[in-house]
Structure formats: C-alpha cells, structure tokens
Design a protein around this motif. Sequence first.
Motif, PDB file in Angstrom:
ATOM      1  N   GLN A 169      22.704  17.883  11.529  1.00 16.27           N
ATOM      2  CA  GLN A 169      21.657  16.920  11.848  1.00 16.27           C
ATOM      3  C   GLN A 169      21.730  15.659  10.990  1.00 16.27           C
ATOM      4  OE1 GLN A 169      17.594  18.043  12.839  1.00 16.27           O
ATOM      5  NE2 GLN A 169      18.137  20.201  12.631  1.00 16.27           N
ATOM      6  N   ALA A 223      15.041  17.381  13.903  1.00 14.59           N
ATOM      7  CA  ALA A 223      14.911  17.411  15.365  1.00 14.59           C
ATOM      8  C   ALA A 223      14.723  18.832  15.877  1.00 14.59           C
ATOM      9  CB  ALA A 223      16.137  16.776  16.011  1.00 14.59           C
ATOM     10  N   LYS A 231      22.480  20.922  20.608  1.00 15.61           N
ATOM     11  CA  LYS A 231      21.490  20.085  19.934  1.00 15.61           C
ATOM     12  C   LYS A 231      20.407  20.927  19.268  1.00 15.61           C
ATOM     13  CE  LYS A 231      23.120  16.024  21.299  1.00 15.61           C
ATOM     14  NZ  LYS A 231      23.592  14.995  20.350  1.00 15.61           N
ATOM     15  N   ARG A 233      16.702  22.170  18.325  1.00 19.76           N
ATOM     16  CA  ARG A 233      15.460  22.257  19.099  1.00 19.76           C
ATOM     17  C   ARG A 233      14.473  23.151  18.358  1.00 19.76           C
ATOM     18  NH1 ARG A 233      19.382  25.148  21.746  1.00 19.76           N
ATOM     19  NH2 ARG A 233      19.004  27.391  22.025  1.00 19.76           N
TER      20      ARG A 233
END
Length: 265
Positions: A169, A223, A231, A233
């Motif tokens: 990240q 994030a 990604k 989450r």
Amino acid sequence: MKRPFAAALTLCALATSMAWAQSTAPAATAEPTDPKATEQWEPVPKIVTPGAQDSAPPSDAIALFDGHDLSQWEASKDHSPAHWNVHDGVMTVDKTTGNIQTKRHFRSYQLHLEWRVPKDITGEGQARGNSGVFLASTGPGDEGYEVQILDSWKNTTYVNGQAASIYKQAPPLANAMRPPGEWQTYDVVWTAPVFAADGTLKSPAYVTLFHNGVLVQNHTQLAGETFYIGKPRYKPYDAAPIKLQAHGDHSQPISFRNIWVRPLD
C-alpha cells in the motif's frame, strides 16, 4: 433625466438595502482581555511514568514480550500455545509452527517492538529476512493490516514491500534500515478503523510509524487490509490481536525483543 417619483423610489430602495445589510452584518467580536478566558483546567491528564529509556515500557504499558516467555502469545492457526524459540532475552521465529499473535485483542494503540535479521543473512529481494507485524490480525493466515519487516539494507525490492512499508500500500518516507545483525526499532501509532452496525466503514485506519527514530509513515491512511494479490479492502471487525509473521522464505529467521503496547481507547 429621471422623473422625481422614480428617483425617490430608487433612493428609497437603496436606503432599504443598506439598512438590511447593516442589520445582517456579523457583530464585531471583542478580543478577550483576560488570559484566564482561554485556560483549560479539566479533565486533568492521567499520570504516566515513562521508562528509564525511551525504549522501556511506561507505567501504563502491557508487556507483550520482556525476554522471559511467550505467555502473552498463541499460535494464530489454532490458538494453541506459541512455540517460537526464546533464548538470551529474545524470541526467534520458528517457521515450522507458523504465525503467532497476542492473546489479548486491541483497537487503537501505541506499539513498540525491536527486531533483528541475522548478521549473515542471505538471499535477495523479498527472500531476505522476510516477516511482518500485523497491527490487527483478522484471520488465522496472513489476514489483517501489515507493516513489513525485511532486510532493506542494500537490498532492492518493490518499494511498497520494503521494511517499514504498509505492505502493498504505502512505501516508507525513508529507508532508515541499520545493517544486518543490528537491532531495528518500530514505534507505531495505530488508529483502528471504525465500522457501522451494518458493517460499512465509518472511518478508515491510519498508521504513524517511526523506524529507528525516523518518521517513515506520517498518519498514513489505509485503503483496507493487506493482500498479497489484489487491491486492499476492508472487512468489519471490532478488536483484534497483534500478529507476528513466520514467513515461508528460506532465509534465516527474524528475532524480536522488548515488545510492549499502550491501548489508546
């Protein structure tokens, strides 16, 4: 030339407008003349006695590892007693037994830990002393929010995977790594995410991190959770343990010492 009646009507409207503007203008605020007007006396902050050195736990800290035993830790996979190697005041990763995590669960906190890669470390990239501290462990495997532990002394890898990165990240603001064989220090302020009753995110997680006294994550907004593929989450949780990773690479294992935490909520 305006007719007298029209001119009078215009003057009347102008006067009305000016009067309305004056009536709605904010009143001038007088500057305070008494210094006591801006003094706050309550609530009185609690007294916390600092350690003899900055790295020593303060009086309100919970000692997670003080060099003696693993009584504060358990195996992540099945909650059985932790079986990493304790020797000479340090604990060393045992990759055959897997990740370990704290028995206690936390929300926001201040965390101090010290770690070391062996002086004769081998390998390169991510296969060079790989481990991690999961600030909130949300599953038995590598689930949660990870700050990377890695030998980043003259070792090239992707920047959001080097030491002191929020893994996959956020790269660190600087590479503050000491050479292999020397102790590294992480001082973390973890602000846990907050979820609504229906599981939706109300406020995200934040990390502030000092690596060897150098600011490397400055209230970094996350994030979501760490994922090796894909990604980040979020998934809702309330409180969670702190986890140390037994990474599956073949380089020599990481050692830890002097781990303590101060809950902030």
